[in-house]
Design a protein around this motif. Structure first.
Motif, short mmCIF file in Angstrom:
data_model
loop_
_atom_site.label_atom_id
_atom_site.label_comp_id
_atom_site.label_asym_id
_atom_site.label_seq_id
_atom_site.Cartn_x
_atom_site.Cartn_y
_atom_site.Cartn_z
N LYS A 1 0.83 -1.20 0.00
CA LYS A 1 0.00 0.00 0.00
C LYS A 1 0.87 1.26 0.00
N SER A 2 0.50 2.20 -0.88
CA SER A 2 1.22 3.47 -0.93
C SER A 2 1.22 4.13 0.44
N GLY A 3 2.28 4.85 0.72
CA GLY A 3 2.34 5.56 1.99
C GLY A 3 3.76 5.89 2.38
N VAL A 4 3.89 6.47 3.56
CA VAL A 4 5.20 6.80 4.12
C VAL A 4 5.45 5.85 5.28
N TYR A 5 6.62 5.22 5.27
CA TYR A 5 6.94 4.17 6.23
C TYR A 5 8.21 4.51 7.02
N TYR A 6 8.23 4.04 8.27
CA TYR A 6 9.49 4.06 9.01
C TYR A 6 10.25 2.81 8.61
N THR A 7 11.51 2.99 8.19
CA THR A 7 12.31 1.89 7.67
C THR A 7 13.74 1.97 8.22
N ARG A 8 14.50 0.95 7.91
CA ARG A 8 15.95 0.97 8.11
C ARG A 8 16.61 0.44 6.85
N ILE A 9 17.76 1.01 6.50
CA ILE A 9 18.47 0.64 5.28
C ILE A 9 19.86 0.13 5.64
N HIS B 1 14.67 8.72 2.69
CA HIS B 1 15.58 9.69 3.31
C HIS B 1 16.25 8.99 4.47
N ILE B 2 17.58 8.84 4.40
CA ILE B 2 18.35 8.16 5.43
C ILE B 2 18.82 9.20 6.44
N LEU B 3 18.45 9.01 7.69
CA LEU B 3 18.75 10.00 8.72
C LEU B 3 20.26 10.14 8.94
N TYR B 4 20.71 11.38 8.91
CA TYR B 4 22.11 11.72 9.20
C TYR B 4 23.10 10.96 8.30
N TYR B 5 22.73 10.83 7.02
CA TYR B 5 23.63 10.17 6.06
C TYR B 5 23.65 10.99 4.78
N ASN B 6 24.85 11.34 4.33
CA ASN B 6 24.96 12.21 3.15
C ASN B 6 25.87 11.66 2.06
N ASN B 7 26.35 10.43 2.20
CA ASN B 7 27.27 9.87 1.20
C ASN B 7 26.54 9.45 -0.07
N ASP B 8 27.29 9.31 -1.13
CA ASP B 8 26.74 8.95 -2.44
C ASP B 8 26.44 7.46 -2.50
N LEU B 9 25.19 7.10 -2.85
CA LEU B 9 24.79 5.70 -2.96
C LEU B 9 24.44 5.31 -4.40
N TYR B 10 24.59 6.20 -5.35
CA TYR B 10 24.17 5.91 -6.72
C TYR B 10 24.87 4.66 -7.26
N GLY B 11 24.05 3.78 -7.85
CA GLY B 11 24.57 2.56 -8.43
C GLY B 11 24.76 1.42 -7.45
N LYS B 12 24.57 1.69 -6.16
CA LYS B 12 24.72 0.65 -5.15
C LYS B 12 23.39 -0.03 -4.88
N LYS B 13 23.45 -1.31 -4.55
CA LYS B 13 22.24 -2.06 -4.20
C LYS B 13 21.99 -1.92 -2.70
N ILE B 14 20.78 -1.56 -2.33
CA ILE B 14 20.45 -1.41 -0.92
C ILE B 14 19.30 -2.34 -0.54
N MET B 15 19.22 -2.65 0.73
CA MET B 15 18.10 -3.43 1.28
C MET B 15 17.38 -2.56 2.31
#
Length: 308
Positions: free
Chosen positions: A222-230, A259-273
């Motif tokens: 379901k569409s929405g805003v979720y609390y998550t961890r990456i 939006h990852i809290l307090y994280y500003n590094n480049d993640l482009y092209g990386k696979k995340i979970m």
């Protein structure tokens, strides 16, 4: 037996010299009932000094035969990661296609076992296989008896609301009931994907996001805003994730932005979970970017208070 060194994959008809106990099923989400069945297979393998293998499909059979709710709860890659966490030795994978759909039950079992050292099979009490699901537990019992293969039938896993099933979990995901889903999965629901370049809209209002496409084979939650961890560099970082459209910008593309809290590094092209814990709110359309930024700040406050 040698120490476990991580899961290996085998094609359905691929041979293997290792003595093997095979857990049969689709295992499209590896819920707690699936985990119980796999643990029975692991225990049986230990007793027989064999390896534990799990059979599953790479694609979604329900999508192929246009039956039921199409879309996988977990992709094959995500299931493989969970099987690895369960310390399974082998994943036996198959593609459900036209040829497979017409395979007779006996042929399925012969092709599964003919070049493997099959010692035992573990299956659920409602397991069906072969063309139109004509194979059942009774047929499986007879085949195992004739071929000197041990068979263990696992009873349904139930809770106060009844049988734990993938169908039930799909309904909960479609309703956004992520906390109930996580109880049935035994672990948080996950989405994986490669970080893509987005429209930079979040960055422009002070909240940079990691954007991934929603896998076309995966059931849309379901569409929405979720609390998550990456998961980044072995650490699960708190995040706020938008699943769905972006009406404030008149963009109805269904994707995932985190939006990852307090994280500003480049993640482009990386696979995340991404692990999902709570659904915070519905998707909303805001009149101004300032209103949107204020709401994102509230979502972050929610995330900061979460203990998971």
């Amino acid at each position: 037996m040698s120490r476990w060194k991580g899961i290996k994959t085998l094609e359905y008809a691929q041979g293997c010299e290792d003595a093997m106990v095979v857990a049969l099923g689709f295992f499209d989400c590896l819920h707690i009932g699936h985990a119980d069945l796999i643990n029975t297979a692991k225990q049986t393998a230990f007793e027989l000094q064999a390896k534990c293998a799990v059979f599953t499909f790479e694609n979604d059979p329900y999508c192929f035969i246009n039956k039921g709710e199409s879309g996988q709860i977990l992709t094959f890659e995500e299931r493989l990661a969970k099987l690895n966490d369960l310390r399974v030795d082998y994943c036996i994978k198959a593609q459900f296609d036209e040829s497979f759909s017409h395979m007779q039950p006996e042929e399925f079992l012969v092709r599964l076992s003919e070049n493997k050292n099959l010692k035992a099979i573990v299956a659920g009490e409602d397991y069906t296989f072969g063309s139109k699901g004509k194979g059942n537990v009774d047929l499986l019992k007879e085949w195992c008896r004739k071929n000197n293969v041990i068979l263990k039938i696992q009873p349904f896993s139930k809770d106060s609301e009844g049988k734990i099933s993938s169908t039930r979990i799909k309904r909960l995901l479609s309703a956004g009931e992520i906390e109930k889903v996580n109880v049935l999965l035994g672990k948080p629901y996950i989405v994986t994907g490669e970080v893509k370049h987005g429209q930079q809209r979040g960055r422009n209002i002070g909240f940079a996001t990691a954007n991934i496409d929603y896998c076309k084979d995966k059931l849309k939650i379901k569409s929405g805003v979720y609390y998550t961890r990456i998961l980044i560099d072995g650490v699960w970082l708190k995040s706020v994730t938008n699943v769905g459209e972006h009406p404030t910008f008149d963009d109805m593309t269904f994707n995932i932005e985190s939006h990852i809290l307090y994280y500003n590094n480049d993640l482009y092209g990386k696979k995340i979970m991404i692990r999902f814990f709570n659904r915070i709110r519905d998707i909303q359309k805001f009149n101004t970017k300032e209103e949107l930024a204020e709401m994102i700040s509230r979502n972050i406050d929610f995330a900061l208070k979460c203990k998971q």
